[in-house]
Design a protein around this motif. Structure first.
Motif, PDB file in Angstrom:
ATOM      1  N   UNK A  44       0.794  -1.217   0.000  1.00 28.29           N
ATOM      2  CA  UNK A  44       0.000   0.000   0.000  1.00 28.29           C
ATOM      3  C   UNK A  44       0.828   1.269   0.000  1.00 28.29           C
ATOM      4  N   UNK A  45       2.041   1.204  -0.602  1.00 25.41           N
ATOM      5  CA  UNK A  45       2.918   2.367  -0.620  1.00 25.41           C
ATOM      6  C   UNK A  45       2.820   3.088  -1.962  1.00 25.41           C
ATOM      7  N   UNK A  46       3.120   4.381  -1.945  1.00 29.33           N
ATOM      8  CA  UNK A  46       3.134   5.161  -3.171  1.00 29.33           C
ATOM      9  C   UNK A  46       4.342   4.756  -4.013  1.00 29.33           C
ATOM     10  N   UNK A  47       4.162   4.816  -5.315  1.00 26.54           N
ATOM     11  CA  UNK A  47       5.251   4.438  -6.215  1.00 26.54           C
ATOM     12  C   UNK A  47       5.193   5.273  -7.480  1.00 26.54           C
ATOM     13  N   UNK A  48       6.362   5.733  -7.916  1.00 29.85           N
ATOM     14  CA  UNK A  48       6.453   6.559  -9.120  1.00 29.85           C
ATOM     15  C   UNK A  48       7.710   6.201  -9.891  1.00 29.85           C
ATOM     16  N   UNK A  49       7.624   6.253 -11.225  1.00 30.85           N
ATOM     17  CA  UNK A  49       8.780   6.089 -12.102  1.00 30.85           C
ATOM     18  C   UNK A  49       9.165   7.467 -12.608  1.00 30.85           C
ATOM     19  N   UNK A  50      10.457   7.751 -12.663  1.00 31.57           N
ATOM     20  CA  UNK A  50      10.888   9.095 -13.041  1.00 31.57           C
ATOM     21  C   UNK A  50      11.022   9.240 -14.561  1.00 31.57           C
ATOM     22  N   UNK A  51       9.886   9.384 -15.228  1.00 25.36           N
ATOM     23  CA  UNK A  51       9.885   9.806 -16.624  1.00 25.36           C
ATOM     24  C   UNK A  51       9.820  11.323 -16.630  1.00 25.36           C
ATOM     25  N   UNK A  52      10.978  11.949 -16.465  1.00 23.29           N
ATOM     26  CA  UNK A  52      11.044  13.378 -16.186  1.00 23.29           C
ATOM     27  C   UNK A  52      10.581  14.263 -17.331  1.00 23.29           C
ATOM     28  N   UNK A  53      10.598  13.743 -18.568  1.00 25.81           N
ATOM     29  CA  UNK A  53      10.217  14.607 -19.693  1.00 25.81           C
ATOM     30  C   UNK A  53       8.731  14.927 -19.689  1.00 25.81           C
TER      31      UNK A  53
END
Length: 386
Positions: A124-133
């Motif tokens: 139940x944790x937040x998760x993000x991938x760094x697609x910075x564009x």
């Protein structure tokens, strides 16, 4: 609602600098609900990582990512290491109840992606991938214009990512040229960004057919390396990833797509470009001129038709109102600040992150489908990700 989010960063070289700068900067320009606290950075070389921690404002350091992940005073684990390490670190962080921010590509293969998604969902944790564009204001503006039907039904989409840092055959080896650490070459390193922009702006990809090639199959052995610079050691080493990839795609919407990624294009430093043609207009953007978005519309009078260049530095453009007056342009580092701001706000307000691990897995599914098409010499369907 937390007022502070304690951050642990794994990796301290190219991406480590970009992420550290974002944490140092974000609450100076953005009104953050929860400010980041730079608790610890992790790297294997104690001398180098301790120096990095002092230089970049980290309170401390670790030489073991396992120790970093286990610390009670870490809320968010940021992974900026080679792709071969992402799954193990992310899964451990999730099991320890930490939110996870991960560099792209998300993982080495779909099996790892599925395990990572299961781990963050179970915890139940937040998760993000760094697609910075995605967080470049001109690109975010393009998304708004597409959503508002500015170019109509999308029919063609072209994505090109060209660099030249490996043109010299005497440039030494580093981890980005080894399959066991990087997974793939230009295809995954650069192509992942193009795929995510395609997903963001056009929609999901249905099927692909492609080709890849390694033009320089042997290079001087690695001595030292950092980012896109290196010095040679003794002997030579086999390059085990591609130098270039080129492929065609069909979007689920019915639009056609083309993609090209290479690190062997002389003169192209970071030529990340898209052109999207719709039924009533076109949008064009290139990172080497990142503050400008080109727009053509058939709704102009015939005598006035032509591409207009929109300088995306007005306060009405995404993210820009937190920075400088109009015309005072932004740079590479700002996309990372915007990503960190969105991530911190998502954690603070308990809302889904975008792009999340599922989005990262959708990207890897396309990369794998291209590989399958090469193996079978035929079109390959892209695996759906739930």
């Amino acid at each position: 609602m937390p007022s502070e989010i304690n951050v642990g960063l794994v990796g301290y070289k190219f991406m480590g600098k970009a992420h550290s700068n974002a944490y140092m900067t974000v609450d100076k320009f953005f009104d953050c609900t929860a400010r980041p606290v730079m608790k610890a950075v992790c790297g294997r070389d104690q001398s180098a990582v301790s120096e990095f921690a002092e230089r970049w404002g980290w309170q401390g350091y670790e030489t073991s990512w396992e120790k970093l992940v286990a610390r009670d005073d870490i809320d968010l684990v940021d992974i900026g290491t080679p792709g071969s390490t992402h799954a193990e670190i992310a899964i451990a962080a999730a099991k320890a109840g930490k939110h996870v921010f991960c560099e792209k590509p998300l993982a080495m293969n779909m099996a790892e992606c599925r395990a990572m998604i299961d781990a963050v969902r179970s915890a139940g944790v937040k998760n993000m991938v760094n697609f910075n564009y995605r967080r470049v204001p001109a690109v975010a503006l393009a998304k708004q214009m597409i959503d508002n039907d500015a170019i109509g039904e999308i029919r063609h989409a072209r994505f090109t990512y060209l660099q030249d840092w490996l043109v010299d055959p005497m440039f030494p080896m580093n981890w980005r040229m080894r399959k066991e650490s990087a997974g793939s070459g230009a295809h995954g390193d650069l192509g992942a960004h193009a795929i995510d922009l395609a997903h963001y702006l056009v929609g999901d990809l249905a099927s692909v057919v492609g080709q890849k090639k390694t033009f320089i199959t042997e290079r001087p052995a690695e001595g030292t390396s950092s980012g896109l610079t290196a010095t040679a050691g003794e002997g030579t080493e086999e390059v085990t990833v591609d130098d270039s990839s080129m492929w065609l795609a069909k979007f689920e919407s019915g639009a056609f797509g083309s993609f090209e990624a290479t690190r062997l294009a002389p003169g192209r430093k970071n030529f990340n470009r898209f052109e999207i043609n719709g039924s009533k207009g076109t949008l064009v953007w290139c990172f080497e001129d990142m503050n400008w978005l080109e727009f053509y519309t058939t709704e102009d009078t015939e005598s006035a038709r032509g591409f207009r260049r929109i300088l995306a530095t007005e306060s009405s453009h995404p993210y820009v109102g937190n920075w400088w007056p109009p015309g005072h342009i932004l740079g590479y580092e700002h996309g990372f600040v915007h990503a960190v701001y969105d991530l911190l706000e998502d954690i603070a307000h308990d809302r889904p992150c975008v792009p999340d691990f599922r989005d990262g897995a959708k990207c890897v599914a396309v990369l794998e489908a291209v590989d399958k098409s090469i193996e079978t010499n035929a079109w390959a369907n892209v695996e759906r990700v739930n």
